[in-house]
Design an enzyme around this catalytic site. Structure first.
Site, mmCIF file in Angstrom:
data_model
loop_
_atom_site.group_PDB
_atom_site.id
_atom_site.type_symbol
_atom_site.label_atom_id
_atom_site.label_comp_id
_atom_site.label_asym_id
_atom_site.label_seq_id
_atom_site.Cartn_x
_atom_site.Cartn_y
_atom_site.Cartn_z
ATOM 1 N N ASP A 178 0.687 -1.296 -0.053
ATOM 2 C CA ASP A 178 -0.075 -0.007 -0.033
ATOM 3 C C ASP A 178 0.919 1.199 0.143
ATOM 4 O O ASP A 178 1.958 1.009 0.656
ATOM 5 C CB ASP A 178 -0.957 0.137 1.072
ATOM 6 C CG ASP A 178 -2.087 -0.950 1.323
ATOM 7 O OD1 ASP A 178 -2.375 -1.349 -0.069
ATOM 8 O OD2 ASP A 178 -2.627 -1.143 2.264
ATOM 9 N N LYS B 191 -4.492 1.921 -2.199
ATOM 10 C CA LYS B 191 -5.970 2.391 -2.358
ATOM 11 C C LYS B 191 -5.907 3.525 -1.466
ATOM 12 O O LYS B 191 -5.763 3.602 -0.169
ATOM 13 C CB LYS B 191 -6.837 1.334 -1.960
ATOM 14 C CG LYS B 191 -6.872 0.139 -2.701
ATOM 15 C CD LYS B 191 -8.042 -0.889 -2.514
ATOM 16 C CE LYS B 191 -7.644 -1.374 -1.030
ATOM 17 N NZ LYS B 191 -6.740 -2.347 -0.780
ATOM 18 N N MET C 104 -10.008 6.474 9.286
ATOM 19 C CA MET C 104 -10.282 7.301 7.982
ATOM 20 C C MET C 104 -11.491 8.019 8.112
ATOM 21 O O MET C 104 -12.289 7.882 7.457
ATOM 22 C CB MET C 104 -10.214 6.169 7.171
ATOM 23 C CG MET C 104 -9.344 4.950 6.948
ATOM 24 S SD MET C 104 -9.532 3.436 5.906
ATOM 25 C CE MET C 104 -10.590 2.585 7.270
#
Length: 338
Positions: free
Chosen positions: A114, A136, A251
């Protein structure tokens, strides 16, 4: 002293059972030379043997077990079997990796990582390993999960030892469930190496126990948004309003205002202490602390593109009476609203 430190570092990275496997290698060498052809067949045997040696399993001692090992890893295996290991890279610093994670990186043929994985973590992989970015990020162009799944299957079926390197812990908001399900459906061996999740790193950096018994009897990790990018409606928001619960939103930067409004509407006090952190365990780490009612303004004050972690609960009120751990180059913002 330097030499001793180097020796300790090397010994730390090696499994305790390696000495027994090294002894076994000497005992089976003659049998391997007699039974297996020089070149690819013998090389294949020793590759599989080495995989066993670094797998933390105990070396067989009985002669029958040794003979079975030679048979299983010799002539019968003409094609290399690929596998996938999901590895948690932790929040940032390579110092927070587990020994098992380091060993997995050093045994990988291909690493799918990532874009939140720190460069210093990737530096621990063996030089020959191919590194492929499959990150992502919310609101940015990035790889689709289905494409990542397909790539893992393709590489493993080619006999590659694949490491899927994820920030934090693979099993906490890391989509590991989808990847494991796909790999198992294809008959591909898959293992998981846990990592330090961001909430744990936050607590450590702040010097705050998320379950301090004088303030919280429960802790919850909650996704900050749904699959569609909205506030997650399936969450028990009424339960999150419990003052004896510490809640950490992953997030949740873009949803900060809506998270604050929803918690207050469900009964959480507007003056509940909150902490926001971004870039945890990295040189560019940023923090903000204030009250729940000011959460949206606090997140905006950080002015960061890094994923944001939001901590809500009475335990964070202790930050006002504690000395904050020193963080070089750290940027701290504090609410100054009336």
């Amino acid at each position: 002293i330097l030499g001793q430190a180097i020796r300790r570092k090397i010994e730390t990275l090696l499994p305790l059972s390696l000495a027994a496997w090294a002894g076994l290698a000497g005992r089976v060498r003659s049998a391997v030379m007699e039974r297996l052809e020089p070149g690819p067949q013998r090389r294949r045997f020793w590759e599989v043997f080495t995989d066993h040696a670094f797998s933390e399993r105990e070396a067989p001692e009985a002669e029958a077990e040794v003979a079975a090992l030679v048979e299983a890893t010799g002539v019968a295996q003409t094609a290399r079997e690929g596998r996938v290991t999901l590895v948690g890279a932790g929040p940032g610093s390579a110092e927070l990796l587990t020994l098992k994670a380091v060993r997995a990186l050093q045994a990988a043929d291909v690493i799918l990582f990532d874009d939140l994985v720190a460069d210093e973590v990737l530096e621990l992989a063996r030089r020959e390993a191919k590194r492929m970015l499959v990150g992502k990020r919310g609101g940015r162009e990035s790889c689709k999960q289905e494409d990542i799944n397909d790539l893992m299957v393709e590489l493993a079926k080619k006999g590659k030892n694949v490491v899927r390197l994820k920030s934090g812990d693979p099993m906490i908001f890391g989509r590991a469930g989808e990847e494991i399900e796909r790999l198992q459906s294809e008959g591909i061996p898959v293992a998981v190496v846990p990592g330090v999740t961001s909430a744990s790193a936050m607590a450590s950096a702040l010097g705050i126990s998320l379950t301090h018994r004088d303030h919280a009897q429960a802790v919850r990790f909650v996704t900050g948004h749904s699959k569609k990018g909205d506030l997650q409606e399936s969450v028990d928001w009424a339960g999150l309003s419990d003052p004896a619960t510490t809640t950490v939103f992953y997030m949740g930067g873009r949803m900060a205002g809506r998270i604050s409004n929803r918690l207050i509407r469900e009964g959480r006090s507007p003056s509940t202490p909150v902490v926001v952190m971004a870039g945890i365990a990295r040189p560019e780490e940023k923090r903000w602390q204030g009250k729940l009612r000011d959460l949206e303004i606090g997140v905006a004050a950080l002015d960061t593109s890094e994923p944001v972690l939001i901590g809500v609960g009475e335990v964070f009120d202790m930050l006002g009476t504690m000395v904050m751990p020193e963080q070089p180059e750290q940027k701290v913002a504090t609410a100054s609203l009336a």
